[in-house]
Write a protein that holds these residues in place. Sequence first.
Motif, PDB file in Angstrom:
ATOM      1  N   ASP A  20      11.029 -35.657  32.130  1.00 12.54           N
ATOM      2  CA  ASP A  20       9.651 -35.451  32.590  1.00 12.54           C
ATOM      3  C   ASP A  20       9.440 -34.083  33.229  1.00 12.54           C
ATOM      4  O   ASP A  20       8.320 -33.580  33.249  1.00 12.54           O
ATOM      5  N   VAL A  21      10.499 -33.469  33.740  1.00 11.39           N
ATOM      6  CA  VAL A  21      10.339 -32.148  34.370  1.00 11.39           C
ATOM      7  C   VAL A  21       9.945 -31.093  33.346  1.00 11.39           C
ATOM      8  O   VAL A  21       9.425 -30.030  33.715  1.00 11.39           O
ATOM      9  N   LEU A  22      10.172 -31.380  32.049  1.00 12.30           N
ATOM     10  CA  LEU A  22       9.814 -30.420  31.003  1.00 12.30           C
ATOM     11  C   LEU A  22       8.341 -30.507  30.622  1.00 12.30           C
ATOM     12  O   LEU A  22       7.819 -29.602  29.966  1.00 12.30           O
ATOM     13  N   ARG A  23       7.685 -31.579  31.034  1.00 16.42           N
ATOM     14  CA  ARG A  23       6.350 -31.869  30.519  1.00 16.42           C
ATOM     15  C   ARG A  23       5.350 -30.763  30.805  1.00 16.42           C
ATOM     16  O   ARG A  23       4.526 -30.418  29.955  1.00 16.42           O
ATOM     17  N   HIS A  24       5.398 -30.207  31.994  1.00 12.74           N
ATOM     18  CA  HIS A  24       4.427 -29.189  32.389  1.00 12.74           C
ATOM     19  C   HIS A  24       5.030 -27.788  32.398  1.00 12.74           C
ATOM     20  O   HIS A  24       4.416 -26.863  32.930  1.00 12.74           O
ATOM     21  N   GLU A  25       6.197 -27.637  31.817  1.00 13.33           N
ATOM     22  CA  GLU A  25       6.813 -26.316  31.742  1.00 13.33           C
ATOM     23  C   GLU A  25       6.049 -25.448  30.748  1.00 13.33           C
ATOM     24  O   GLU A  25       5.815 -25.852  29.616  1.00 13.33           O
ATOM     25  N   PRO A  26       5.642 -24.255  31.143  1.00 14.31           N
ATOM     26  CA  PRO A  26       4.854 -23.415  30.226  1.00 14.31           C
ATOM     27  C   PRO A  26       5.718 -22.827  29.115  1.00 14.31           C
ATOM     28  O   PRO A  26       6.928 -22.672  29.252  1.00 14.31           O
ATOM     29  N   GLY A  27       5.056 -22.474  28.014  1.00 11.20           N
ATOM     30  CA  GLY A  27       5.742 -21.796  26.927  1.00 11.20           C
ATOM     31  C   GLY A  27       6.437 -22.749  25.977  1.00 11.20           C
ATOM     32  O   GLY A  27       6.579 -23.948  26.226  1.00 11.20           O
ATOM     33  N   GLY A  28       6.854 -22.191  24.846  1.00  9.93           N
ATOM     34  CA  GLY A  28       7.565 -22.976  23.847  1.00  9.93           C
ATOM     35  C   GLY A  28       9.002 -23.242  24.250  1.00  9.93           C
ATOM     36  O   GLY A  28       9.575 -22.534  25.087  1.00  9.93           O
ATOM     37  N   LEU A  29       9.591 -24.258  23.656  1.00  4.67           N
ATOM     38  CA  LEU A  29      10.953 -24.658  23.989  1.00  4.67           C
ATOM     39  C   LEU A  29      11.553 -25.400  22.807  1.00  4.67           C
ATOM     40  O   LEU A  29      10.895 -26.268  22.215  1.00  4.67           O
ATOM     41  N   VAL A  30      12.777 -25.055  22.447  1.00  2.00           N
ATOM     42  CA  VAL A  30      13.525 -25.815  21.442  1.00  2.00           C
ATOM     43  C   VAL A  30      14.386 -26.836  22.173  1.00  2.00           C
ATOM     44  O   VAL A  30      15.141 -26.480  23.081  1.00  2.00           O
ATOM     45  N   ILE A  31      14.250 -28.100  21.794  1.00  3.22           N
ATOM     46  CA  ILE A  31      15.026 -29.172  22.411  1.00  3.22           C
ATOM     47  C   ILE A  31      16.018 -29.686  21.377  1.00  3.22           C
ATOM     48  O   ILE A  31      15.625 -30.160  20.305  1.00  3.22           O
TER      49      ILE A  31
END
Length: 268
Positions: free
Chosen positions: A99-110
Amino acid sequence: MAFHFFSPPPQAAGPLRAGPVAVIAWPLRLVLRAWLLVLLAWLGVLSLAWNAVAPLLRLVLPARWGRVVGRAGISGVYRVYWACARWSGLMRMDAQSLDVLRHEPGGLVIVANHPSMLDAMMIAARLPRSVCVMKASLMRNPFLAAGARLAGYVVNEDTRPMVRAAVECLREDAQLIIFPEGTRSLGPRRMHGFTRVVSVMARQANVPIQAVVIETDSPYLSKGWPLWRLPPLPIVFRARLGERFEPSADHDALTERMEAYFRRELGQ
């Protein structure tokens, strides 16, 4: 009536272990198998309902808003399903650390290991901006296809179009879910080798790569496991945040580092 006697408390510490199904008397096993199939049927109903609505939304919404709504809709459907699965007592899915990733700005590869068919659903349920890289054959699946088109999911049929589509999503601040093994693992702790395409995507989009480690002792819906076969209960999966890798021009070296990291984390 929920079978909560199979589940330890949700916050219990220690390793995740499934109970031995072999000790359950056969009449109860029949009931539990039927209950598990009902749970899967409910997932089918939820998926079909969303995929019936998705084509209408695709017609009336601008493409960018359609992708936003489509991704959030799929995430919402899976959140409802996991809430029902938790209530049933047959499954325990712990992915709240994402859930900490939910509001992280920018693109992200998971990137994640892939022990079960449930993995993408578990991650997407926590991340309403997520985009999955999915097999081309699934774009003909009535339970997935319309919703995936609305959400702008990436198809892995050909490498160059796949990378191009993935980079476009990442530049729109999407969170791209990809399994670098390319298929389900050989077992809960036995992985295939990783593909370098993950590094290529991250480098071209200039975004970091976030590892998500999926831990389970359950063989449920692993390769070769039929839907109707009752596994040890409860079915327990945990997704936790792992190391974050910065993009690199040396794709082979970064791919080797990521694969070695997952093997260490899974005790290989």
